[in-house]
Design an enzyme around this catalytic site. Structure first.
Site, PDB file in Angstrom:
ATOM      1  N   GLU A   2      50.476 -11.433 -33.020  1.00  0.00           N
ATOM      2  CA  GLU A   2      51.036 -11.807 -34.322  1.00  0.00           C
ATOM      3  C   GLU A   2      52.362 -11.089 -34.533  1.00  0.00           C
ATOM      4  OE1 GLU A   2      48.485 -12.010 -38.000  1.00  0.00           O
ATOM      5  OE2 GLU A   2      49.820 -10.401 -38.639  1.00  0.00           O
ATOM      6  N   TYR A  34      54.038 -15.394 -42.728  1.00  0.00           N
ATOM      7  CA  TYR A  34      54.908 -16.061 -43.696  1.00  0.00           C
ATOM      8  C   TYR A  34      54.951 -15.206 -44.950  1.00  0.00           C
ATOM      9  CZ  TYR A  34      56.818 -19.996 -46.345  1.00  0.00           C
ATOM     10  OH  TYR A  34      57.615 -20.828 -47.088  1.00  0.00           O
TER      11      TYR A  34
END
Ligand SMILES: Cc1cc2nc3c(=O)[nH]c(=O)nc-3n(C[C@H](O)[C@H](O)[C@H](O)COP(=O)(O)OP(=O)(O)OC[C@H]3O[C@@H](n4cnc5c(N)ncnc54)[C@H](O)[C@@H]3O)c2cc1C
Length: 290
Positions: A2, A34
């Site tokens: 990630e 995000y």
């Protein structure tokens, strides 16, 4: 692996170095979180698109409903589709500024991740994942409700979930049992565990924020013992124990049949690579892509 959206050019360069390192390990996928904030969002969309186009990495874009109308959400999904991104991790998101604060949806937006899953699936041929919470989401009244809402997101069209980070593998195993008991069909979908190697006593706080829970006392004692009376001078020992703990968690998850491991990297490759090497994964020669 990630990644987080880089805030400036230097951070972007660091992310690219990590991405190129990870390419050599052929991960199943990478994802880009995000966040709130207009300029970061523009950079997020651009860098996520570049990762998808210019690397060999299968790229998953996170998407949240925070402060977006349905029209805006449709437009963002369209931007990602134009960049060739067909994989989205669909989330509700947290109130900006105070993740534990009261959630208020945008007046023309969506209330729950489940609604966003339906919207995205209705927009085209997207592969959708959602979040799951081994110890329950902090707003869920109890674990049964939490499991029922996760099953609803899966039923709405999500194909897998990625968990919140945790330190006790038992919580992951109990989540898997609960989802299987709640819905046999949805229970067969992959639940991907998320972990983060602790590399210093300072990163403990970050790990606790991300997991939403304190690091278990037994692990804390191991890290503190390694730090001794001068954690700064003994930082390599603390780091070694952090890598050892992440390796143990990763190994147990593999033994228990986890479909893959999702690492919070903070855009650094070194710690994740060390854990994966300990687990027997090999690094290949540098990729040929530009
Ligand atoms: C792997 C992972 C990645 C993440 N990435 C990001 C990121 O990139 N950006 C970011 O801002 N945040 C991210 N988050 C954090 C996430 O946005 C927050 O944890 C958020 O509070 C919950 O999101 P959700 O998608 O689980 O929401 P939801 O599934 O909508 O759940 C939110 C709350 O509502 C409850 N609920 C759900 N459905 C119903 C219903 N029908 N009726 C009543 N209550 C319901 C749930 O139990 C929960 O308490 C991530 C979390 C994880 C685990």
């Amino acid at each position: 692996m990630e990644f987080n959206p880089p805030r400036d050019a230097a951070a972007e360069a660091r992310l690219w170095r990590a991405a190129r390192e990870f390419e050599r390990m052929h991960p199943a996928f990478v994802s880009m979180t995000y966040g709130a904030g207009g300029s970061t969002r523009d950079r997020t969309a651009r860098v996520t698109g570049q990762l998808a186009r210019e690397t060999t990495l299968l790229t998953v874009a996170h998407l949240t409903a925070v402060e977006h109308s349905v029209a805006e959400l449709r437009s963002i999904v369209g931007t990602y589709a134009d960049a060739g991104i067909r994989n989205l991790l669909v989330l509700r998101g947290d109130p900006p500024g105070d993740p534990l604060g009261e959630w208020r949806k945008h007046p023309d937006g969506l209330e729950y991740a489940e609604d966003l899953v339906r919207m995205v699936r209705g927009l085209g041929d997207f592969h959708v994942g959602v979040a799951s919470f081994p110890q329950g989401h902090h707003r869920s009244p109890d674990l049964d409700h939490d499991t029922a809402y996760l099953c609803a997101k899966l039923r709405a069209g999500a194909e897998y979930s990625i968990t919140q980070m945790f330190f006790d593998v038992e919580h992951y195993l109990r989540l898997r049992d609960r989802v299987a008991a709640c819905d046999a069909v949805e229970g067969a979908k992959p639940i991907i565990p998320e972990l983060m190697p602790i590399t210093s006593l300072r990163t403990v706080q970050r790990a606790e924020e991300l997991s939403g829970r304190p690091v278990p006392p037994a692990l804390m004692r191991r890290l503190e013992r390694a730090g001794g009376s001068d954690p700064e001078a003994n930082r390599n020992d603390v780091r070694a124990v952090g890598i050892e703990i992440a390796t143990e968690i990763g190994q147990r998850l593999i033994d228990e049949g986890a479909p893959c491991l999702h690492f919070i990297t903070l855009n650094f490759a070194k710690a994740t690579t060390e854990v994966l090497t300990n687990l027997g994964y090999t690094v290949t020669a540098a990729p040929v892509s530009a």
